[in-house]
Design an enzyme around this catalytic site. Structure first.
Site, PDB file in Angstrom:
ATOM      1  N   HIS A 248       0.810  -1.218   0.000  1.00 35.81           N
ATOM      2  CA  HIS A 248       0.000   0.000   0.000  1.00 35.81           C
ATOM      3  C   HIS A 248       0.844   1.270   0.000  1.00 35.81           C
ATOM      4  O   HIS A 248       0.331   2.354   0.269  1.00 35.81           O
ATOM      5  CB  HIS A 248      -0.964   0.003   1.186  1.00 35.81           C
TER       6      HIS A 248
ATOM      7  N   LEU B 208       6.039   7.548  -3.279  1.00 39.40           N
ATOM      8  CA  LEU B 208       6.736   8.790  -3.635  1.00 39.40           C
ATOM      9  C   LEU B 208       8.237   8.573  -3.522  1.00 39.40           C
ATOM     10  O   LEU B 208       8.722   8.018  -2.523  1.00 39.40           O
ATOM     11  CB  LEU B 208       6.321   9.943  -2.704  1.00 39.40           C
TER      12      LEU B 208
ATOM     13  N   VAL C 145       7.906 -18.324   6.996  1.00 38.53           N
ATOM     14  CA  VAL C 145       9.101 -18.811   7.693  1.00 38.53           C
ATOM     15  C   VAL C 145       8.825 -18.775   9.191  1.00 38.53           C
ATOM     16  O   VAL C 145       8.455 -17.740   9.747  1.00 38.53           O
ATOM     17  CB  VAL C 145      10.331 -17.950   7.334  1.00 38.53           C
TER      18      VAL C 145
ATOM     19  N   HIS D   3       1.730   5.134  10.276  1.00 38.14           N
ATOM     20  CA  HIS D   3       1.841   6.422   9.581  1.00 38.14           C
ATOM     21  C   HIS D   3       0.566   6.589   8.765  1.00 38.14           C
ATOM     22  O   HIS D   3       0.126   5.654   8.106  1.00 38.14           O
ATOM     23  CB  HIS D   3       3.105   6.377   8.714  1.00 38.14           C
TER      24      HIS D   3
ATOM     25  N   TYR E 203       2.801  15.143   2.865  1.00 38.59           N
ATOM     26  CA  TYR E 203       3.153  14.967   1.464  1.00 38.59           C
ATOM     27  C   TYR E 203       1.891  14.620   0.673  1.00 38.59           C
ATOM     28  O   TYR E 203       0.879  14.181   1.233  1.00 38.59           O
ATOM     29  CB  TYR E 203       4.258  13.916   1.272  1.00 38.59           C
TER      30      TYR E 203
ATOM     31  N   VAL F 146      10.712   2.266  -0.275  1.00 42.89           N
ATOM     32  CA  VAL F 146      10.621   1.995  -1.710  1.00 42.89           C
ATOM     33  C   VAL F 146      11.687   2.827  -2.439  1.00 42.89           C
ATOM     34  O   VAL F 146      12.380   2.349  -3.341  1.00 42.89           O
ATOM     35  CB  VAL F 146       9.207   2.347  -2.239  1.00 42.89           C
TER      36      VAL F 146
ATOM     37  N   ASP G  94      40.713   4.207   9.880  1.00 42.35           N
ATOM     38  CA  ASP G  94      42.113   4.537  10.155  1.00 42.35           C
ATOM     39  C   ASP G  94      42.300   4.427  11.653  1.00 42.35           C
ATOM     40  O   ASP G  94      41.453   4.846  12.431  1.00 42.35           O
ATOM     41  CB  ASP G  94      42.510   5.895   9.590  1.00 42.35           C
TER      42      ASP G  94
HETATM   43  P1  FAD Z   1       7.352  -5.364   2.968  1.00 44.19           P
HETATM   44  O1  FAD Z   1       6.745  -4.777   1.783  1.00 44.19           O
HETATM   45  O2  FAD Z   1       6.587  -5.287   4.240  1.00 44.19           O
HETATM   46  O3  FAD Z   1       7.705  -6.837   2.620  1.00 44.19           O
HETATM   47  C1  FAD Z   1       8.073  -7.764   3.597  1.00 44.19           C
HETATM   48  C2  FAD Z   1       7.404  -9.067   3.260  1.00 44.19           C
HETATM   49  O4  FAD Z   1       7.872 -10.061   4.148  1.00 44.19           O
HETATM   50  C3  FAD Z   1       5.906  -9.029   3.380  1.00 44.19           C
HETATM   51  O5  FAD Z   1       5.380  -9.305   2.129  1.00 44.19           O
HETATM   52  C4  FAD Z   1       5.584 -10.082   4.411  1.00 44.19           C
HETATM   53  O6  FAD Z   1       4.412 -10.782   4.106  1.00 44.19           O
HETATM   54  C5  FAD Z   1       6.801 -10.958   4.347  1.00 44.19           C
HETATM   55  N1  FAD Z   1       7.067 -11.690   5.583  1.00 44.19           N
HETATM   56  C6  FAD Z   1       7.184 -11.189   6.821  1.00 44.19           C
HETATM   57  N2  FAD Z   1       7.453 -12.151   7.693  1.00 44.19           N
HETATM   58  C7  FAD Z   1       7.508 -13.291   6.989  1.00 44.19           C
HETATM   59  C8  FAD Z   1       7.748 -14.641   7.335  1.00 44.19           C
HETATM   60  N3  FAD Z   1       7.997 -14.993   8.603  1.00 44.19           N
HETATM   61  N4  FAD Z   1       7.738 -15.559   6.358  1.00 44.19           N
HETATM   62  C9  FAD Z   1       7.487 -15.220   5.066  1.00 44.19           C
HETATM   63  N5  FAD Z   1       7.247 -13.965   4.695  1.00 44.19           N
HETATM   64  C10 FAD Z   1       7.265 -12.999   5.641  1.00 44.19           C
HETATM   65  N6  FAD Z   1       8.234   4.490   1.004  1.00 44.19           N
HETATM   66  C11 FAD Z   1       8.642   5.309   0.019  1.00 44.19           C
HETATM   67  O7  FAD Z   1       9.764   5.199  -0.463  1.00 44.19           O
HETATM   68  N7  FAD Z   1       7.824   6.277  -0.473  1.00 44.19           N
HETATM   69  C12 FAD Z   1       6.586   6.459   0.027  1.00 44.19           C
HETATM   70  O8  FAD Z   1       5.864   7.342  -0.413  1.00 44.19           O
HETATM   71  C13 FAD Z   1       6.140   5.633   1.077  1.00 44.19           C
HETATM   72  N8  FAD Z   1       4.939   5.830   1.640  1.00 44.19           N
HETATM   73  C14 FAD Z   1       4.490   4.958   2.575  1.00 44.19           C
HETATM   74  C15 FAD Z   1       3.209   5.134   3.072  1.00 44.19           C
HETATM   75  C16 FAD Z   1       2.702   4.243   3.997  1.00 44.19           C
HETATM   76  C17 FAD Z   1       1.325   4.437   4.487  1.00 44.19           C
HETATM   77  C18 FAD Z   1       3.511   3.186   4.460  1.00 44.19           C
HETATM   78  C19 FAD Z   1       3.013   2.203   5.436  1.00 44.19           C
HETATM   79  C20 FAD Z   1       4.806   3.042   4.003  1.00 44.19           C
HETATM   80  C21 FAD Z   1       5.319   3.934   3.067  1.00 44.19           C
HETATM   81  N9  FAD Z   1       6.594   3.819   2.567  1.00 44.19           N
HETATM   82  C22 FAD Z   1       7.021   4.632   1.551  1.00 44.19           C
HETATM   83  C23 FAD Z   1       7.539   2.837   3.125  1.00 44.19           C
HETATM   84  C24 FAD Z   1       7.595   1.595   2.269  1.00 44.19           C
HETATM   85  O9  FAD Z   1       6.325   1.158   2.001  1.00 44.19           O
HETATM   86  C25 FAD Z   1       8.362   0.488   2.977  1.00 44.19           C
HETATM   87  O10 FAD Z   1       9.523   0.986   3.553  1.00 44.19           O
HETATM   88  C26 FAD Z   1       8.719  -0.615   2.011  1.00 44.19           C
HETATM   89  O11 FAD Z   1       7.601  -1.009   1.274  1.00 44.19           O
HETATM   90  C27 FAD Z   1       9.293  -1.804   2.740  1.00 44.19           C
HETATM   91  O12 FAD Z   1       9.507  -2.848   1.823  1.00 44.19           O
HETATM   92  P2  FAD Z   1       9.955  -4.277   2.328  1.00 44.19           P
HETATM   93  O13 FAD Z   1      10.095  -5.122   1.135  1.00 44.19           O
HETATM   94  O14 FAD Z   1      11.121  -4.131   3.219  1.00 44.19           O
HETATM   95  O15 FAD Z   1       8.784  -4.738   3.281  1.00 44.19           O
HETATM   96  N1  THG Z   2      44.370   8.779  18.688  1.00 45.40           N
HETATM   97  C1  THG Z   2      44.625   7.483  18.706  1.00 45.40           C
HETATM   98  N2  THG Z   2      44.051   6.644  17.842  1.00 45.40           N
HETATM   99  C2  THG Z   2      43.175   7.090  16.933  1.00 45.40           C
HETATM  100  C3  THG Z   2      42.894   8.458  16.843  1.00 45.40           C
HETATM  101  C4  THG Z   2      43.517   9.308  17.764  1.00 45.40           C
HETATM  102  N3  THG Z   2      42.554   6.214  16.120  1.00 45.40           N
HETATM  103  C5  THG Z   2      41.417   6.641  15.352  1.00 45.40           C
HETATM  104  C6  THG Z   2      41.652   8.010  14.788  1.00 45.40           C
HETATM  105  N4  THG Z   2      42.037   8.917  15.862  1.00 45.40           N
HETATM  106  C7  THG Z   2      42.755   7.907  13.772  1.00 45.40           C
HETATM  107  N5  THG Z   2      43.112   9.157  13.171  1.00 45.40           N
HETATM  108  C8  THG Z   2      44.363   9.698  13.275  1.00 45.40           C
HETATM  109  C9  THG Z   2      44.771  10.575  12.289  1.00 45.40           C
HETATM  110  C10 THG Z   2      46.070  11.072  12.298  1.00 45.40           C
HETATM  111  C11 THG Z   2      46.925  10.720  13.317  1.00 45.40           C
HETATM  112  C12 THG Z   2      46.503   9.913  14.332  1.00 45.40           C
HETATM  113  C13 THG Z   2      45.218   9.373  14.308  1.00 45.40           C
HETATM  114  C14 THG Z   2      48.344  11.177  13.296  1.00 45.40           C
HETATM  115  N6  THG Z   2      48.941  11.163  12.106  1.00 45.40           N
HETATM  116  C15 THG Z   2      50.359  11.397  11.950  1.00 45.40           C
HETATM  117  C16 THG Z   2      50.573  12.288  10.722  1.00 45.40           C
HETATM  118  O1  THG Z   2      49.888  12.068   9.730  1.00 45.40           O
HETATM  119  O2  THG Z   2      51.399  13.168  10.799  1.00 45.40           O
HETATM  120  C17 THG Z   2      51.006  10.063  11.709  1.00 45.40           C
HETATM  121  C18 THG Z   2      52.456  10.169  11.464  1.00 45.40           C
HETATM  122  C19 THG Z   2      53.058   8.826  11.292  1.00 45.40           C
HETATM  123  O3  THG Z   2      52.496   7.959  10.616  1.00 45.40           O
HETATM  124  O4  THG Z   2      54.140   8.642  11.846  1.00 45.40           O
HETATM  125  O5  THG Z   2      48.887  11.481  14.309  1.00 45.40           O
HETATM  126  O6  THG Z   2      43.283  10.531  17.796  1.00 45.40           O
HETATM  127  N7  THG Z   2      45.446   6.996  19.634  1.00 45.40           N
END
Ligand code: FAD
Ligand code: THG
Length: 811
Positions: A45, A49, A171, A222, A256, A355, A546
């Site tokens: 349903h 959009l 399932v 919704h 919407y 969707v 990193d």
């Molecule tokens: P579903 O379509 O729910 O599919 C899941 C399927 O799994 C179902 O068919 C179900 O029967 C099956 N299932 C569940 N459990 C089991 C089981 N145990 N065994 C076998 N089968 C199972 N999205 C947009 O992008 N644009 C919009 O405008 C928009 N409007 C919306 C408006 C409304 C009113 C609603 C409710 C939703 C709207 N959405 C919209 C969201 C969108 O509909 C959903 O996010 C999307 O359809 C989810 O798709 P799906 O395949 O993950 O889930």
């Molecule tokens: N401290 C520590 N670990 C980390 C971070 C931190 N891990 C995740 C994230 N932050 C990693 N990011 C960086 C980015 C740059 C540096 C350290 C962590 C850094 N760079 C030197 C340079 O480019 O001049 C390395 C020189 C070298 O390689 O000798 O210091 O904040 N513990």
């Protein structure tokens, strides 16, 4: 060839079957408890959009692929996608300003769009009340997906390649053996499988729970309503086309709109969050209403109906004729959930997908299953992105409800969650509060952004000539000029930074060195006391993280990373002779940085902290006064000093010790905003923002951390081709210029790239940003950045902008 079972024949399951079979995985069986293809799930349903523009580059790419794919689908009953265009209108100055930001995202992510005056909006959509609106944003390629038709068309393509679709097959459980899925239990018996993908929509969390997996989604109702005939629409559309006016968003009122031939469909998010208790749902899928439809609660719709008629006066002579509360999934951060169960190989999820993003999510999931790595970065949707705390039912419920409330709100990039605060605090929290910390939230942690206690310092520095540029209303939210003083003082004096939330692991055991050597790009198998900056790559050479690796013993390493996905990545490849432990919570860390850091800390330490005795990028286990500490001579802010770690029980004492020792040197506590601006000055990247798995090291300017001479490591074989885009530093010309991230960058009249992160540099008195730009970009090239409709000029700068000689750090 692996046998694949997909649970759910909604838009996700059918699209996935198509994408899998297109990649040669043709032994695919799609099961649905309901009939085909109006199964009774959300897809059945969905008004369909498709607005492509999203703050996330990845989500926008998913949507772009959906538009492209659905536009080419064929179905005997007619179109699967009707590109009527999308129009978002502004009725408030705040929204109008925000549409400029949105236009920037569209530009940056390659979606055609244009801002329109109110008059132009009415030309596109003549039913709009001209006087209500200030302007709009129009995207010609957006439009309507006919969701069930698109599902069926994709299913037919999959069937033609060998896939099977089985309706009325529920399932009931997952069959597993030896840590792998081997099939599913259904009402029609066991069906064998090597791979099971749960695409069960909002039922997915329940199914995943059966195999011990938390899929943090909340089924939420919704409201969607259809009016009776609207005079102004009569004769505009055929039964076949259904619609000709652009799909419309009125986000200021959470509404919407789309046409249904001569009726109007109205969706509303203006009501309270209505989480659905799954145990109350109908199990019968065959009839009307469907299990994903709840009775319409008219009183919740009343304000929406009023606002709808204000915007579209032509609705006035009509009534709501058909309406329901439809159910679909919300997640804590609004992103979908994708990935493979770590403890149960072969069990995948593709959940909480609109969707709009369905074909993109299906394609990436199929690539992930077949090739091992999706072709675009999906970290925002990764199943393992959630901290432990974020997997609690309470957290999931509260944050997903908040996500519902905020679905159409204007969200500032630095705006942090208001609910469920104070969950993770460092041992310094009380001290920070005393200093007037303004806290941001990140990964559940309370993180000081700046300290009001530094207001006096800011005034003093200002009086001495430090520039404090005024900011516009938008960028001055969640910001304080005090942060400029904190950054300046880190370069001039000394500051203490709470580094406790930096995620860190202990990697130990006989195989630890070999394991880390295999997982990382740099040489980490060095002497005890070494610290190495290195990268984690995926198999395609994309940057997964990193990290720093500190060797504290022959078989003991302290590894500091970017978050839970790193734990997942290590865990999946962990040999038996290595132990991985997250020690973040039981430990804490203070970064003491600035030219006076040594003067401040040396008197507390029995060991020699001189430049020669304790070199840059070395680690030492020692004492400060009586407190056992591990010190790393590392500085993400690019100053002399150390990260000082201790276990949590010593934390408060360590803070007090350092604060007192620093007093004669004028030490301050400094916050995240200063921290961020300093690391940008210094050329240090932030994973997930500046670079992701989409980028190889060379493109991100991180080649220096890759040792091609090292024996094999994950991702090595894929490194090579010169990148088309590179990450560069740009410095704005106007001291008042700002950027907050995700702004488009222009050169030679066209959009050539986008900003990742930015910060005002106290050192150069300008905002500095990182931007992805064409590889041929040269230092001194001039670019323009569109910040919410204002163009600022910037120059491409050599890196790092501050202290390229490393003289500040190595002294
Ligand atoms: P579903 O379509 O729910 O599919 C899941 C399927 O799994 C179902 O068919 C179900 O029967 C099956 N299932 C569940 N459990 C089991 C089981 N145990 N065994 C076998 N089968 C199972 N999205 C947009 O992008 N644009 C919009 O405008 C928009 N409007 C919306 C408006 C409304 C009113 C609603 C409710 C939703 C709207 N959405 C919209 C969201 C969108 O509909 C959903 O996010 C999307 O359809 C989810 O798709 P799906 O395949 O993950 O889930
Ligand atoms: N401290 C520590 N670990 C980390 C971070 C931190 N891990 C995740 C994230 N932050 C990693 N990011 C960086 C980015 C740059 C540096 C350290 C962590 C850094 N760079 C030197 C340079 O480019 O001049 C390395 C020189 C070298 O390689 O000798 O210091 O904040 N513990």
């Amino acid at each position: 060839m692996p046998k694949v079972v997909v649970i759910g024949a909604g838009i996700v399951g059918t699209s996935l079957a198509d994408e899998l079979t297109a990649r040669g995985y043709t032994d695919v069986t799609v099961l649905d408890r309901g009939p085909l293809f109006t199964t009774g799930g959300s897809t059945s349903h969905a008004p369909g959009l498709v607005f492509q523009t999203n703050p996330s580059k990845t989500m926008s790419a998913f949507a772009r692929y959906t538009v492209e794919k659905f536009g080419a689908l064929e179905h005997p009953d007619g179109w699967a996608f009707n590109a009527v265009g999308g129009l978002e209108i502004a009725t408030t100055p705040e929204r109008w300003a925000d549409l400029h930001r949105k236009a920037g995202w569209a530009e940056a992510w390659g979606i055609d769009g244009r801002l329109l005056t109110a008059t132009e909006c009415v030309e596109k959509h003549p039913l709009l009340d001209r006087d209500s609106i200030l302007g709009g944003f129009h995207t010609p390629a957006d439009g309507l997906a006919k969701a069930v038709r698109a599902a069926e068309a994709q299913a037919r393509q999959a069937q033609a390649r060998g896939a099977t679709f089985r309706p009325h097959t529920e399932v009931l459980g997952i069959v597993e053996s030896g840590g792998r899925v081997t099939g599913v239990h259904t009402n029609a018996g066991v069906i064998d499988a090597d791979i099971v993908v749960c695409a069960a929509g909002f039922w997915g969390a329940q199914l995943a729970k059966q195999v011990g997996l938390v899929v943090p989604l909340v089924p939420m109702a919704h409201q969607y309503a259809r009016t009776g005939q609207i005079g102004a629409l009569v004769g505009r559309n055929t039964e076949l086309s259904e619609a000709g006016l652009p799909i419309l968003r009125h986000q200021d009122q959470d509404l919407y709109f789309r046409e249904h031939v001569d009726r109007m469909g109205i969706g509303s998010y203006s009501h309270k969050p209505m989480p659905v208790d799954m145990s109350t749902l109908m199990s019968d899928t065959a009839g009307e209403p469907m299990p994903s439809m709840l009775p319409f609660t008219e009183e919740d719709f009343a304000p929406a109906w009023h606002e709808a008629r204000e915007l579209i006066p032509a609705l006035g002579d009509s009534k709501v004729e058909e309406a329901f509360n439809g159910i679909f999934s919300f997640t804590p951060d609004g992103f979908s959930i994708m990935g493979e169960h770590r403890e149960l190989a072969g069990f995948w999820v593709a959940e909480a997908v609109w969707v709009t993003h369905s074909a993109g999510v299906a394609k990436a999931t199929a690539e992930w299953i077949v090739d091992g790595t999706p072709s675009i970065d999906v970290h925002e949707c990764d199943l393992y992105r959630f901290e432990d705390v974020a997997r609690s039912p309470e957290f999931i419920m509260q944050t997903s409800s908040q996500a519902f409330i905020e679905v159409y709100d204007i969200i500032h990039p630095n705006q942090f969650r208001a609910a469920l605060r104070g969950l993770r605090t460092s041992p310094f929290y009380e001290r920070q509060k005393e200093l007037g910390a303004y806290f941001f939230e990140g990964a559940g942690w309370e993180r000081p952004a700046w300290f009001e206690a530094n207001a006096e310092l800011a005034q003093r520095l200002h009086a001495d000539g430090l520039a404090f540029q005024d900011r516009d209303d938008w960028s001055s939210q969640f910001w304080s000029p005090i942060s400029i003083a904190e950054a300046h003082w880190t370069r001039e004096g000394v500051a203490m930074y709470d580094m406790t939330p930096l995620t860190r692991y202990e990697v130990s055991g006989a195989g630890a060195a070999a394991f880390l050597q295999q997982m990382t790009t740099n040489n980490v198998d060095k002497s005890v006391g070494s610290v190495t900056y290195t990268l984690l790559l995926d198999e395609t050479g994309g940057i997964r993280s990193d990290i720093t690796v500190a060797r504290l013993g022959p078989n003991a390493f302290q590894v500091a990373v970017n978050g839970p996905m790193d734990f997942d990545w290590f865990s999946r490849q962990l040999p038996d002779d290595v132990t991985l432990r997250d020690i973040t919570g039981g430990t804490c860390c203070i970064g003491v940085w600035g030219p006076l850091a040594r003067d401040m800390v040396q008197p507390l330490c029995p060991d020699n902290l001189s430049h020669d005795a304790f070199k840059y990028f070395r680690a030492k286990q020692t004492y400060l006064d009586a407190i056992p500490v591990t010190m790393l001579r590392v500085s993400y802010v690019g100053e002399l000093g150390w990260e000082i770690y201790t276990s949590a029980e010593y934390g408060a004492a360590l803070w007090d010790l350092l604060a007192e020792a620093g007093q004669p040197h004028g030490v301050i506590a400094a916050g995240r905003i200063a921290f961020n601006s300093l690391r940008i000055e210094k050329g240090y990247r932030l994973w997930g923002t500046d670079m992701t798995a989409e980028h190889q090291p060379a493109a991100a300017g991180l080649d220096f951390a890759v040792r091609m001479t090292k024996d094999d490591f994950v991702g090595k074989a894929a490194l090579g081709d010169p990148p088309p885009m590179v990450l560069r530093s740009i410095v704005f010309g106007d001291p008042a210029a700002v950027a907050l991230g995700k702004e488009p960058v222009y050169a030679d009249g066209g959009c050539v790239g986008y900003v990742t992160s930015a910060g005002y540099s106290a050192t150069v008195g300008r905002t500095i940003a990182y931007a992805w730009l064409p590889a041929e970009t040269q230092v001194d090239d001039i670019v323009t950045v569109d910040y919410r409709g204002t163009r600022f000029t910037a120059v491409v700068h050599a890196e790092p902008v501050v202290d390229p000689e490393m003289s500040r750090i190595k002294r």
